[in-house]
Design a protein around this motif. Sequence first.
Motif, PDB file in Angstrom:
ATOM      1  N   TYR A   1       1.075  11.610   6.156  1.00  0.00           N
ATOM      2  CA  TYR A   1       1.894  10.660   6.898  1.00  0.00           C
ATOM      3  C   TYR A   1       1.002   9.817   7.810  1.00  0.00           C
ATOM      4  O   TYR A   1       0.020  10.309   8.366  1.00  0.00           O
ATOM      5  CB  TYR A   1       2.927  11.392   7.763  1.00  0.00           C
ATOM      6  N   LEU A   2       1.374   8.553   7.942  1.00  0.00           N
ATOM      7  CA  LEU A   2       0.727   7.668   8.910  1.00  0.00           C
ATOM      8  C   LEU A   2       1.638   7.533  10.120  1.00  0.00           C
ATOM      9  O   LEU A   2       2.814   7.177   9.988  1.00  0.00           O
ATOM     10  CB  LEU A   2       0.480   6.283   8.295  1.00  0.00           C
TER      11      LEU A   2
ATOM     12  N   ARG B   1       4.427   6.480  -0.233  1.00  0.00           N
ATOM     13  CA  ARG B   1       5.400   5.389  -0.346  1.00  0.00           C
ATOM     14  C   ARG B   1       4.831   4.070   0.169  1.00  0.00           C
ATOM     15  O   ARG B   1       5.562   3.089   0.336  1.00  0.00           O
ATOM     16  CB  ARG B   1       6.669   5.742   0.439  1.00  0.00           C
ATOM     17  N   VAL B   2       3.523   4.063   0.447  1.00  0.00           N
ATOM     18  CA  VAL B   2       2.851   2.861   0.951  1.00  0.00           C
ATOM     19  C   VAL B   2       2.131   2.171  -0.205  1.00  0.00           C
ATOM     20  O   VAL B   2       1.480   2.824  -1.025  1.00  0.00           O
ATOM     21  CB  VAL B   2       1.836   3.226   2.055  1.00  0.00           C
ATOM     22  N   SER B   3       2.230   0.846  -0.274  1.00  0.00           N
ATOM     23  CA  SER B   3       1.528   0.074  -1.298  1.00  0.00           C
ATOM     24  C   SER B   3       1.125  -1.274  -0.715  1.00  0.00           C
ATOM     25  O   SER B   3       1.652  -1.709   0.302  1.00  0.00           O
ATOM     26  CB  SER B   3       2.415  -0.130  -2.533  1.00  0.00           C
ATOM     27  N   GLY B   4       0.187  -1.933  -1.375  1.00  0.00           N
ATOM     28  CA  GLY B   4      -0.230  -3.271  -0.949  1.00  0.00           C
ATOM     29  C   GLY B   4      -0.832  -3.293   0.443  1.00  0.00           C
ATOM     30  O   GLY B   4      -0.617  -4.243   1.200  1.00  0.00           O
TER      31      GLY B   4
ATOM     32  N   LEU C   1      -6.509   4.922  -0.425  1.00  0.00           N
ATOM     33  CA  LEU C   1      -5.545   4.489   0.589  1.00  0.00           C
ATOM     34  C   LEU C   1      -5.729   5.281   1.875  1.00  0.00           C
ATOM     35  O   LEU C   1      -5.731   4.713   2.975  1.00  0.00           O
ATOM     36  CB  LEU C   1      -4.123   4.650   0.068  1.00  0.00           C
ATOM     37  N   LEU C   2      -5.883   6.608   1.757  1.00  0.00           N
ATOM     38  CA  LEU C   2      -6.100   7.425   2.949  1.00  0.00           C
ATOM     39  C   LEU C   2      -7.357   6.984   3.690  1.00  0.00           C
ATOM     40  O   LEU C   2      -7.380   6.920   4.925  1.00  0.00           O
ATOM     41  CB  LEU C   2      -6.220   8.896   2.563  1.00  0.00           C
TER      42      LEU C   2
ATOM     43  N   THR D   1      14.673   1.283  -0.787  1.00  0.00           N
ATOM     44  CA  THR D   1      14.470  -0.064  -0.251  1.00  0.00           C
ATOM     45  C   THR D   1      13.012  -0.248   0.167  1.00  0.00           C
ATOM     46  O   THR D   1      12.446   0.585   0.868  1.00  0.00           O
ATOM     47  CB  THR D   1      15.379  -0.300   0.968  1.00  0.00           C
ATOM     48  N   THR D   2      12.405  -1.372  -0.276  1.00  0.00           N
ATOM     49  CA  THR D   2      11.018  -1.669   0.057  1.00  0.00           C
ATOM     50  C   THR D   2      10.952  -2.825   1.036  1.00  0.00           C
ATOM     51  O   THR D   2      11.562  -3.869   0.812  1.00  0.00           O
ATOM     52  CB  THR D   2      10.210  -2.016  -1.208  1.00  0.00           C
TER      53      THR D   2
END
Length: 331
Positions: A187-188, A205-208, A144-145, A168-169
Amino acid sequence: MWDTTSRTFQLLGMLQRNGFMASDRLASDLGVTTRTLRRDVARLRDLGYPVDTRLGVDGGYSIEPGAVLPPISLSTEEALACALALRRWTEDADRTLARSSLDKIQASMPPRVRWIVGAMAEVTVDVAADGLEPIDHAAVDIGLLGELARSCVLRRRAEFHHTSRDGTTTRRRVDPHRLVHTERRWYLVAFDLDADDWRTFRTDRVSGLVVSELPARTHTFPGMEVEEWVTRGLQVGWRQVGCTVRVHAPAASVRRWVAPAWGSVEAETPKVTLVHAGADSYDAIARWLLLMQAEVEVIEPDGLRSAFDRVAAQARRAARTDDPGGPTGAA
């Protein structure tokens, strides 16, 4: 055989540096025929390198920049540095990934260097002196990074699901800007298209994630360095309450206890220091200030004075030699 291998990796380096190259030029630069060039390309593909072919009179070969790592040669010191870094990285990343990376690096080393790295691993013991695990610490998704870094460099728009602190997503559309590493988290920093403002996203906490081919727009970043901007944003979440205290110690000795994200230090006199700080509670601040082992005067607020009273009462209960009646006994 060695000449063939050397030429094959020379071909790989040329493709990585130049992107697309015509077949005739590649063959000429390598001093081989186009038939030999095709065989060298086939060897690269057998080794797992994604070489693309363009057919026709202007045909040639290309490889995506950054798709693969070129062959590397490490000195003994460099190899040891890589090994030690990967041992440290297991605290933040998937242990299997770190282990396989280290195994591949060792396999490519000359026997003497490999022996030294192995000896280091054999005689080194990792000890968690405090025995504590970081709180709310998720392993870093290396892939992901890498994709987020690619979207920043290539200036590509990205979409992903992000889970906020309350669980909450939501789906976010962003123009990525920078990656920031702090407090063992990544962090982005990106411009949120739906919020029409800059935002910071915790990568665990980032996905997809989907990096599109759409170019990112140019946005004016707030008038400060990215590091300062992220630190200020994190302070909002960390510093739920604030205080000002006077510490009877030189600023140099106090400063090592106060990270920039938690507060600021100001020398009032050579032996007295003002501290403006914050945390998630006054009790946490009181306990933290006592670690400095110096006299502390509370300037404001009264909530911190009450917190010191609670901490003192707890300490008095712990110091009693008679039965205090449990944690709720009289102070």
